[in-house]
Design a protein around this motif. Structure first.
Motif, PDB file in Angstrom:
ATOM      1  N   TRP A 286      57.507  61.205  17.058  1.00 41.69           N
ATOM      2  CA  TRP A 286      56.985  60.449  18.197  1.00 41.69           C
ATOM      3  C   TRP A 286      58.013  59.471  18.750  1.00 41.69           C
ATOM      4  CZ3 TRP A 286      53.260  61.979  21.076  1.00 41.69           C
ATOM      5  CH2 TRP A 286      52.187  62.728  20.557  1.00 41.69           C
ATOM      6  N   ASP A 287      58.804  58.876  17.868  1.00 47.19           N
ATOM      7  CA  ASP A 287      59.877  57.994  18.342  1.00 47.19           C
ATOM      8  C   ASP A 287      60.902  58.789  19.144  1.00 47.19           C
ATOM      9  OD1 ASP A 287      58.696  55.822  17.146  1.00 47.19           O
ATOM     10  OD2 ASP A 287      59.929  55.906  15.335  1.00 47.19           O
ATOM     11  N   PHE A 288      61.156  60.026  18.690  1.00 50.87           N
ATOM     12  CA  PHE A 288      62.130  60.889  19.352  1.00 50.87           C
ATOM     13  C   PHE A 288      61.710  61.179  20.799  1.00 50.87           C
ATOM     14  CE2 PHE A 288      63.497  65.224  20.496  1.00 50.87           C
ATOM     15  CZ  PHE A 288      64.877  65.081  20.390  1.00 50.87           C
ATOM     16  N   VAL A 289      60.440  61.604  20.992  1.00 54.05           N
ATOM     17  CA  VAL A 289      60.007  61.938  22.359  1.00 54.05           C
ATOM     18  C   VAL A 289      59.800  60.678  23.193  1.00 54.05           C
ATOM     19  CG1 VAL A 289      58.995  64.156  21.716  1.00 54.05           C
ATOM     20  CG2 VAL A 289      57.571  62.096  21.651  1.00 54.05           C
ATOM     21  N   HIS A 290      59.547  59.551  22.536  1.00 58.39           N
ATOM     22  CA  HIS A 290      59.424  58.309  23.298  1.00 58.39           C
ATOM     23  C   HIS A 290      60.775  57.909  23.890  1.00 58.39           C
ATOM     24  CE1 HIS A 290      57.984  54.425  24.597  1.00 58.39           C
ATOM     25  NE2 HIS A 290      58.965  53.832  23.936  1.00 58.39           N
ATOM     26  N   LYS A 291      61.819  58.012  23.072  1.00 56.77           N
ATOM     27  CA  LYS A 291      63.152  57.659  23.546  1.00 56.77           C
ATOM     28  C   LYS A 291      63.681  58.688  24.534  1.00 56.77           C
ATOM     29  CE  LYS A 291      64.348  55.215  19.273  1.00 56.77           C
ATOM     30  NZ  LYS A 291      65.179  55.245  18.037  1.00 56.77           N
ATOM     31  N   ARG A 292      63.397  59.961  24.287  1.00 55.51           N
ATOM     32  CA  ARG A 292      63.948  61.011  25.142  1.00 55.51           C
ATOM     33  C   ARG A 292      63.172  61.179  26.437  1.00 55.51           C
ATOM     34  NH1 ARG A 292      63.786  65.917  27.030  1.00 55.51           N
ATOM     35  NH2 ARG A 292      65.725  67.143  27.094  1.00 55.51           N
ATOM     36  N   ASP A 293      61.833  61.156  26.333  1.00 55.15           N
ATOM     37  CA  ASP A 293      60.986  61.522  27.464  1.00 55.15           C
ATOM     38  C   ASP A 293      60.109  60.385  27.976  1.00 55.15           C
ATOM     39  OD1 ASP A 293      61.405  64.619  27.419  1.00 55.15           O
ATOM     40  OD2 ASP A 293      60.949  64.097  25.355  1.00 55.15           O
ATOM     41  N   GLY A 294      60.075  59.285  27.244  1.00 52.14           N
ATOM     42  CA  GLY A 294      59.204  58.192  27.655  1.00 52.14           C
ATOM     43  C   GLY A 294      57.752  58.409  27.296  1.00 52.14           C
ATOM     44  N   TRP A 295      57.472  59.369  26.400  1.00 55.60           N
ATOM     45  CA  TRP A 295      56.098  59.655  26.004  1.00 55.60           C
ATOM     46  C   TRP A 295      55.640  58.627  24.970  1.00 55.60           C
ATOM     47  CZ3 TRP A 295      56.502  65.616  24.795  1.00 55.60           C
ATOM     48  CH2 TRP A 295      56.802  66.302  25.981  1.00 55.60           C
TER      49      TRP A 295
ATOM     50  N   HIS B  53      50.184  65.592  14.722  1.00 54.19           N
ATOM     51  CA  HIS B  53      49.686  66.043  16.022  1.00 54.19           C
ATOM     52  C   HIS B  53      50.802  66.522  16.952  1.00 54.19           C
ATOM     53  CE1 HIS B  53      46.171  63.388  14.902  1.00 54.19           C
ATOM     54  NE2 HIS B  53      45.597  64.538  15.178  1.00 54.19           N
ATOM     55  N   LEU B  54      52.054  66.256  16.591  1.00 55.25           N
ATOM     56  CA  LEU B  54      53.202  66.665  17.421  1.00 55.25           C
ATOM     57  C   LEU B  54      54.059  67.684  16.679  1.00 55.25           C
ATOM     58  CD1 LEU B  54      55.135  66.413  19.847  1.00 55.25           C
ATOM     59  CD2 LEU B  54      56.122  64.383  18.738  1.00 55.25           C
TER      60      LEU B  54
ATOM     61  N   SER C  57      61.907  70.708  21.396  1.00 52.61           N
ATOM     62  CA  SER C  57      62.491  69.370  21.235  1.00 52.61           C
ATOM     63  C   SER C  57      63.589  69.158  22.273  1.00 52.61           C
ATOM     64  CB  SER C  57      63.057  69.189  19.823  1.00 52.61           C
ATOM     65  OG  SER C  57      64.186  70.025  19.623  1.00 52.61           O
ATOM     66  N   GLU C  58      64.124  70.255  22.820  1.00 52.92           N
ATOM     67  CA  GLU C  58      65.185  70.254  23.836  1.00 52.92           C
ATOM     68  C   GLU C  58      66.549  69.840  23.267  1.00 52.92           C
ATOM     69  OE1 GLU C  58      64.990  71.341  26.913  1.00 52.92           O
ATOM     70  OE2 GLU C  58      62.830  71.656  26.998  1.00 52.92           O
ATOM     71  N   ASP C  59      66.569  68.841  22.405  1.00 53.27           N
ATOM     72  CA  ASP C  59      67.801  68.342  21.781  1.00 53.27           C
ATOM     73  C   ASP C  59      67.599  68.283  20.269  1.00 53.27           C
ATOM     74  OD1 ASP C  59      69.123  67.796  24.277  1.00 53.27           O
ATOM     75  OD2 ASP C  59      67.856  66.020  24.474  1.00 53.27           O
ATOM     76  N   PRO C  60      68.705  68.208  19.506  1.00 54.16           N
ATOM     77  CA  PRO C  60      68.564  68.057  18.054  1.00 54.16           C
ATOM     78  C   PRO C  60      67.842  66.756  17.714  1.00 54.16           C
ATOM     79  CG  PRO C  60      70.830  68.627  18.661  1.00 54.16           C
ATOM     80  CD  PRO C  60      70.121  68.288  19.931  1.00 54.16           C
ATOM     81  N   MET C  61      66.938  66.816  16.738  1.00 54.20           N
ATOM     82  CA  MET C  61      66.251  65.605  16.314  1.00 54.20           C
ATOM     83  C   MET C  61      66.839  65.114  15.001  1.00 54.20           C
ATOM     84  SD  MET C  61      62.256  64.679  15.572  1.00 54.20           S
ATOM     85  CE  MET C  61      62.464  64.464  13.809  1.00 54.20           C
TER      86      MET C  61
ATOM     87  N   ALA D 252      52.257  69.504  29.461  1.00 47.94           N
ATOM     88  CA  ALA D 252      51.726  69.736  28.120  1.00 47.94           C
ATOM     89  C   ALA D 252      51.379  68.412  27.449  1.00 47.94           C
ATOM     90  CB  ALA D 252      52.743  70.511  27.285  1.00 47.94           C
ATOM     91  N   PHE D 253      52.266  67.428  27.590  1.00 50.53           N
ATOM     92  CA  PHE D 253      51.993  66.115  27.003  1.00 50.53           C
ATOM     93  C   PHE D 253      50.785  65.464  27.669  1.00 50.53           C
ATOM     94  CE2 PHE D 253      52.642  61.458  27.280  1.00 50.53           C
ATOM     95  CZ  PHE D 253      52.437  61.154  25.933  1.00 50.53           C
TER      96      PHE D 253
END
Length: 230
Positions: free
Chosen positions: A88-97, A107-108, A77-81, A54-55
């Motif tokens: 965007w910082d959240f998915v960058h740290k969690r998923d490397g996006w 957009h997210l 989000s899979e985990d609490p944000m 999806a990303f």
């Protein structure tokens, strides 16, 4: 006319789900969103398979967007944000996006920790779907549906359905049918992230001149991106 393209995870890896499941997913999301009083003629749902797919699809669409298209990414989000974190910082740290250049917070979007979180906002629809024997008292008792952990939600729905004709919760078979039955106004009331999505769709598709949704619900609190957009 502006067209919103919502890229969402669902259905597992591309190529494995049946064509029928993909169609059911698109139809269910369109039904859910249109019941929120949003014109479904101006947006389309794209089933992307896994979360990473999806990303990746969003990245391609965002880079190739035109002046009359607005790509959005909608995932769990899979985990609490934390409220002091930017999406965007959240998915960058969690998923490397990595956020695409010029992408904004808007957009997210998240279906909270999982789409099944939305089910907890409309227990009447959930009970109607599973029928006799469904035990609502097995479901998580949290002050906010967005606080319920993904594993707890899935496990509790399974437990609640044990005495019904369906016997269990099958994500592939049941999730989109339940989604189509949900009352989006109940969901937006209990899910700030759903409220945020609906308000953005309002602003782009309905209140074009005002650019201000009049929807009566509360958006999530999170840290704004420390970035200037052109």
């Amino acid at each position: 006319m502006v067209t919103i393209i919502i890229m969402t995870e669902g259905g597992g890896e591309r190529g494995l789900p049946s064509k029928g499941l993909a169609i059911k997913m698109r139809q269910s999301f369109k039904s859910f969103i249109s019941k929120a009083k949003i014109d479904q003629g101006d947006f389309k749902i794209v089933r992307c398979g896994s979360r990473d797919q999806a990303f990746n699809d969003f990245m391609k669409n965002f880079q190739n967007r035109t002046s009359d298209t607005v790509p959005l990414l909608l995932v769990d989000s899979e985990d609490p944000m934390p409220s002091d974190t930017n999406p965007w910082d959240f998915v960058h740290k969690r998923d490397g996006w990595k956020r695409p250049d010029n992408a904004r917070d808007e957009h997210l979007h998240f279906m909270t920790q999982c789409m099944e979180s939305w089910f907890l906002a409309d227990l009447d629809a959930l009970e109607k779907y599973f029928g006799n024997g469904f035990r609502k008292n097995c479901l998580p008792k949290t002050s906010s549906i967005e606080d319920a952990l993904k594993t707890d939600i899935i496990d509790s729905i399974n437990q609640a359905a044990q005495n019904t004709a369906k016997r269990c919760y099958d994500k592939g078979e049941h999730s989109f049918a339940i989604l189509a039955m949900l009352d989006p106004f109940k969901v937006q009331e209990k899910s700030p992230w759903a409220c945020r999505l609906f308000k953005l769709l309002d602003d782009i598709l309905i209140h074009k001149k005002l650019n201000k949704s009049i929807r009566n619900c509360s958006e999530p609190v999170y840290s704004k991106a420390d970035i200037e957009y052109p």
